[in-house]
Write an enzyme that holds these catalytic residues in place. Sequence first.
Site, PDB file in Angstrom:
ATOM      1  N   GLU A 168       0.891  -1.283   0.036  1.00 25.51           N
ATOM      2  CA  GLU A 168      -0.126  -0.135   0.164  1.00 25.51           C
ATOM      3  C   GLU A 168       0.908   1.175   0.063  1.00 25.51           C
ATOM      4  O   GLU A 168       0.773   2.099   0.960  1.00 25.51           O
ATOM      5  CB  GLU A 168      -0.817   0.036   1.302  1.00 25.51           C
ATOM      6  N   GLU A 369      -5.044  -8.783   0.701  1.00 21.90           N
ATOM      7  CA  GLU A 369      -5.995  -8.477   1.901  1.00 21.90           C
ATOM      8  C   GLU A 369      -7.418  -7.926   1.753  1.00 21.90           C
ATOM      9  O   GLU A 369      -7.620  -7.589   0.592  1.00 21.90           O
ATOM     10  CB  GLU A 369      -5.319  -6.905   2.731  1.00 21.90           C
TER      11      GLU A 369
END
Length: 465
Positions: A168, A369
């Site tokens: 991320e 995720e």
Amino acid sequence: MSVTHEFPKDFWWGAATSGPQSEGRFHKAHRSVFDYWFDTEPAAFFDGIGPNVASNFYNDYRADIALMKQIGLNSVRTSIQWTRLIKDFETGETDPDGVRFYNNVIDEFVRQGIRPVLNLHHFDLPVELYEKYGGWASKHVVDLFALFAKRCFELFGDRVKDWVTFNEPMVVVEGEYLYEFHYPKLVDGKQACQVLYNLNLASAKAIAEFRKSTCAQLGGRIGIVLNLTPAYPRSDQPEDVAAAKFAEDYKNNSFLDPAVHGYFTKDLVDVLKTDGVLWESTTEEIELIAKNTVDFLGINYYQPFRAQRREIPYDDAQGWLPEKHFQQYHMPGCRMNPYRGWEIYPKAIYDIAIHVRDHLSNIPWYISENGMGVEGEERFRNADGFIEDDYRIDFIKEHLQWLHKAMQEGSNCFGYHLWTPIDCWSWSNAYKNRYGLIALDLVTQEKTIKKSGLWMHDVIQNHGF
């Protein structure tokens, strides 16, 4: 179990965590920006809980991995902390305890038949590199990261076949340089754009080191994990569509296109150049990014982003922000996770999968995720001490149904990882919201499998549900 949604026999069923969120700070050589932030401003963290102990993975890794194996996970992603492994950032000299620890963890995963997936950066920049050079705004830090990556490949590449450069990276841009939810909490749009570029460059340089390593020669592969928030326009009006297009280019394509195609989105570059906030780059750097694309993608999906044209004129006095070109649209009647303030929209996982198929060369990818954070989860613990998290089972099932549909339609997805195996420390939110398949008692450090963990065990055993 009657299986209506069957997945491939070699599908990755797993979970993801990170070093700074699970290990604790035991015997670390250096402090990360989050260690420093907690040391200087503990009240900024929910209930004053910092990363000092986390879920105690540093001490409990053998028992923790055994619990993951008990659920049936065949793959787990975690990260190597730069601040734990490296003693001298400039030379790449390693810390003996850090080397010992990560060797032991990797060996334990392998011994228990779980595929280790190792990430090199999970928001945990060494604070020294921020204080000394300005962190990710510095291209010298980019070079030091490539050296750190090289050491990791040398040390662990004989056993670890799956690597990730960043988790991320857009959160680093937004949290640290735009919206003040990560230290150093700056609001500087031009610097944010330079950091965005530098993170792409750092990923490419790490990939270049990987390609030269014996790890690559042994059949290893390297990717990046990106949090995608698909941008949906409020309406089909051209102004709303254009607003969503810029939000998509900035939030998602700014890392997707360089990682997969080796170049930055032209429309994004044109807008940033016109706005006077385009990053500084060299021809050599652009060529390096072009030549060092990823082998696979990890995609974190939690929520969509809904955009509309600006109805309130943008105030240039606040400096440049991406919101100059859109406003967030809050869709009436949408489902929400009230604990995070995030919209629940499972169909987006299908939209992402089809986008990968049609616009990203159908590159191998996986859900790295997905999950549902719930506050006060202890209230769902029954008389036997067992957390009955049916809401999490329903959440996972809905998302997997849409993922299964996309795979049936040809999207090249090879796995699904939940966030997270064991309830973990989560930055300034600490343990406010719980995500794990395994519950953590913060007082006793006792860990117990939740109902969702037992359900996941059955899914894995049956290759579907």
